[in-house]
Write a protein that holds these residues in place. Structure first.
Motif, PDB file in Angstrom:
ATOM      1  N   ALA A  14       0.827  -1.207   0.000  1.00 15.33           N
ATOM      2  CA  ALA A  14       0.000   0.000   0.000  1.00 15.33           C
ATOM      3  C   ALA A  14       0.859   1.255   0.000  1.00 15.33           C
ATOM      4  O   ALA A  14       0.599   2.218  -0.747  1.00 15.33           O
ATOM      5  N   ARG A  15       1.906   1.270   0.818  1.00 20.03           N
ATOM      6  CA  ARG A  15       2.731   2.471   0.978  1.00 20.03           C
ATOM      7  C   ARG A  15       3.453   2.838  -0.316  1.00 20.03           C
ATOM      8  O   ARG A  15       3.609   4.017  -0.640  1.00 20.03           O
ATOM      9  N   HIS A  16       3.887   1.829  -1.073  1.00 20.36           N
ATOM     10  CA  HIS A  16       4.687   2.096  -2.271  1.00 20.36           C
ATOM     11  C   HIS A  16       3.925   1.854  -3.576  1.00 20.36           C
ATOM     12  O   HIS A  16       4.537   1.880  -4.649  1.00 20.36           O
ATOM     13  N   ALA A  17       2.629   1.602  -3.508  1.00 19.69           N
ATOM     14  CA  ALA A  17       1.827   1.311  -4.708  1.00 19.69           C
ATOM     15  C   ALA A  17       2.479   0.200  -5.529  1.00 19.69           C
ATOM     16  O   ALA A  17       2.709   0.320  -6.733  1.00 19.69           O
ATOM     17  N   ILE A  18       2.761  -0.904  -4.845  1.00 20.13           N
ATOM     18  CA  ILE A  18       3.452  -2.036  -5.473  1.00 20.13           C
ATOM     19  C   ILE A  18       2.588  -2.654  -6.561  1.00 20.13           C
ATOM     20  O   ILE A  18       1.390  -2.873  -6.383  1.00 20.13           O
ATOM     21  N   THR A  19       3.240  -2.978  -7.688  1.00 18.39           N
ATOM     22  CA  THR A  19       2.538  -3.643  -8.790  1.00 18.39           C
ATOM     23  C   THR A  19       2.914  -5.108  -8.929  1.00 18.39           C
ATOM     24  O   THR A  19       2.173  -5.887  -9.539  1.00 18.39           O
ATOM     25  N   THR A  20       4.089  -5.517  -8.373  1.00 20.14           N
ATOM     26  CA  THR A  20       4.603  -6.870  -8.577  1.00 20.14           C
ATOM     27  C   THR A  20       5.139  -7.419  -7.270  1.00 20.14           C
ATOM     28  O   THR A  20       5.946  -6.764  -6.596  1.00 20.14           O
ATOM     29  N   LEU A  21       4.677  -8.619  -6.907  1.00 19.93           N
ATOM     30  CA  LEU A  21       5.101  -9.250  -5.655  1.00 19.93           C
ATOM     31  C   LEU A  21       5.422 -10.712  -5.920  1.00 19.93           C
ATOM     32  O   LEU A  21       4.596 -11.453  -6.454  1.00 19.93           O
TER      33      LEU A  21
END
Length: 509
Positions: A240-247
């Motif tokens: 959420a904090r970094h607007a992650i697109t890939t995990l």
């Protein structure tokens, strides 16, 4: 990304990954600052220049530290300086680190000051300098010689990644610039990475899957956010904090993550999740689809000796949740019977990986290299040397692959490949046990839990209390037995060896 263009099929020196992204766009988010792609290129050049002034080309440079600027950049900086990077899992303890340093013949070890403080004088080979990461950066920043992008032969050795074997101590897999460059190209394309992607790097950077988090993202011009999480809930918070697109994660972590709370802003940004290091169960896939309904799920299969072999198209996950999928770009995956012939649909055989992702063998270990790296089957399009995985698979009528079982005795726990013999040797070295057998038992959360079966040595009445404490000192957390079984005698097979199959049956493996 679209289909792989022809010019990208030509491997370049690995360090060129530092030069690909939009110069003003973010490339690496650290705890105290964010580096642009221009910063990444400048810092890699600086670190490479300092390394080049300290060591000779071909020397091995080891790192033993948590995720940070040094561990993220050293794979590229060492490659640019013409050296060989040896990343060490930060969870390992001094005995395992000493083996890796000695086996690789490392000339320099850079690490966290606290970790380095646990080493003894005899743990590093002669001529190996030891420097904490702050000291390394301080020295690098004083250098006046930054190295530009290299013109190294792509077949030149770039890294040695240590992985556990089913027998004996960890062995070093030799990866060339071409292996790692083409791996980054392949993953970036089949995942569809772009220059606006943000990857949360939660996996250890000492693994090929962990390094791929960085390398494939930078190939696409995107941004990586390294995270050493303390609790599973830290991962969705970071998304959420970094607007992650890939995990990327391994099955035991996914089990924990589906139990965590996922805020809406973590879910909406996530475009894709990937899995390797063990199969996702249909139950985990169902839970992920419920939590992340718009996120594409990429199940994958790989082995360090050939980086990555297969992936399952997210469009097929719902109907084929147990499939390994098909070969990734630059990989040719054959299913071969005992006679070396290609198996038909529905016929079980050994997975053989051919093509340019195949590593160069095991470092200074011709015997084990000959066992795993052998001529490709006659039917191979690529030919040359192939990796004979030892894994049993089956291909269906539609060409989808399915995992059947492992040929070796490796334990796969929490995404780690663990050598039973390494645990057994540590137990025997305590002097508290006369015999020891480590086995992997199916576990919903861990993949496999480690069960250690032992017979006490004579004159050790306190062995039951002392053994767990001794193992805690000598083995990293992920190698600790979850259960220790004490037996008066261990069963033998007709050859007089300990009967592991019978033991496994007795304890429910």
């Amino acid at each position: 990304m679209s289909d792989i263009p022809d010019h990208d099929q030509l491997p370049l020196p690995l360090d060129h990954l530092a030069e690909r992204g939009p110069r003003d766009a973010p490339a690496l988010v650290l705890k105290d600052r964010t580096l642009s792609h221009a910063d990444l290129a400048q810092r890699v050049a600086l670190l490479a220049g300092w390394l080049g002034a300290q060591l000779d080309k071909g020397d091995r440079v080891a790192s033993w530290a948590a995720k940070g600027e040094l561990t993220c950049m050293l794979p590229l900086a060492a490659a640019r300086a013409g050296m060989v990077h040896v990343p060490i899992n930060p969870l390992l303890k001094r005995a395992q680190v000493a083996h890796i340093l000695g086996d690789s013949g490392a000339r320099l070890l850079i690490g966290t000051k606290a970790r380095l403080g646990t080493l003894e004088a005899s743990d590093s080979p002669p001529g190996c300098a030891i420097l904490d990461e702050d000291g390394a950066w301080s020295a690098a920043e004083q250098t006046s010689h930054a190295l530009p992008a290299s013109a190294h032969d792509p077949e030149q050795l770039a890294a040695i990644l240590y992985t556990s074997g089913s027998t004996g101590k960890p062995k070093g897999v030799m990866l060339s610039h071409a292996n790692m460059w083409l791996g980054a190209v392949s993953v970036a394309h089949y995942l569809g990475l772009a220059d606006d992607d943000v990857t949360l790097a939660v996996l250890p950077l000492s693994f090929d899957y962990g390094q791929s988090q960085l390398l494939s993202t930078w190939y696409a011009g995107g941004c990586a956010v390294p995270l050493d999480y303390l609790f599973p809930r830290d991962v969705p918070k970071a998304c959420a904090r970094h607007a992650i697109t890939t995990l990327a994660a391994v099955p035991p972590l996914w089990v924990q993550l589906i139990e965590a709370e996922w805020p809406e802003d973590a879910v909406t940004s996530l475009r894709r999740v990937t899995n390797s290091g063990g199969a996702l169960t249909p139950e985990i896939i169902s839970a992920l689809r419920s939590i992340l309904p718009e996120t594409r799920i990429f199940p994958m299969y790989g082995l360090t000796e050939a980086f990555r072999s297969t992936y399952l198209d997210p469009a097929l996950v719902a109907d084929h949740p147990t499939s390994m999928g098909r070969a990734i770009p630059f990989a040719e995956i054959l299913v071969v019977d005992q006679a070396g012939e290609i198996c038909g649909a529905g016929q079980e055989g050994e997975l053989v990986h051919c093509g340019p992702l195949v590593a160069q063998g095991y470092w200074q270990d011709a015997e084990r290299t000959a066992e795993r790296f052998r001529p490709a089957p006659a039917a191979s399009h690529y030919g040359g040397t192939a990796v004979w995985s030892g894994d049993r698979v089956m291909r269906d009528e539609d060409g989808l692959l399915y995992f059947v079982g492992r040929r070796d005795a490796m334990i796969k726990s929490s995404g780690n490949r663990i050598s039973p013999q390494e645990i057994e040797s540590a137990a025997l070295a305590t002097g508290l046990v006369a015999e020891a057998v480590a086995l992997g038992i199916a576990d919903e959360r861990l993949g496999q839990a480690i069960h250690l079966v032992v017979r006490a040595a004579e004159g050790t009445p306190d062995a039951g209390e002392l053994l767990p404490k001794a193992l805690a000192r000598e083995l990293p957390n992920f190698m600790q037995p979850h259960t220790i079984h004490w037996c008066k005698e261990l069963p033998l097979n007709p050859n007089g060896k300990i009967d592991r199959t019978t033991l496994a049956q007795e304890i429910g493996a």
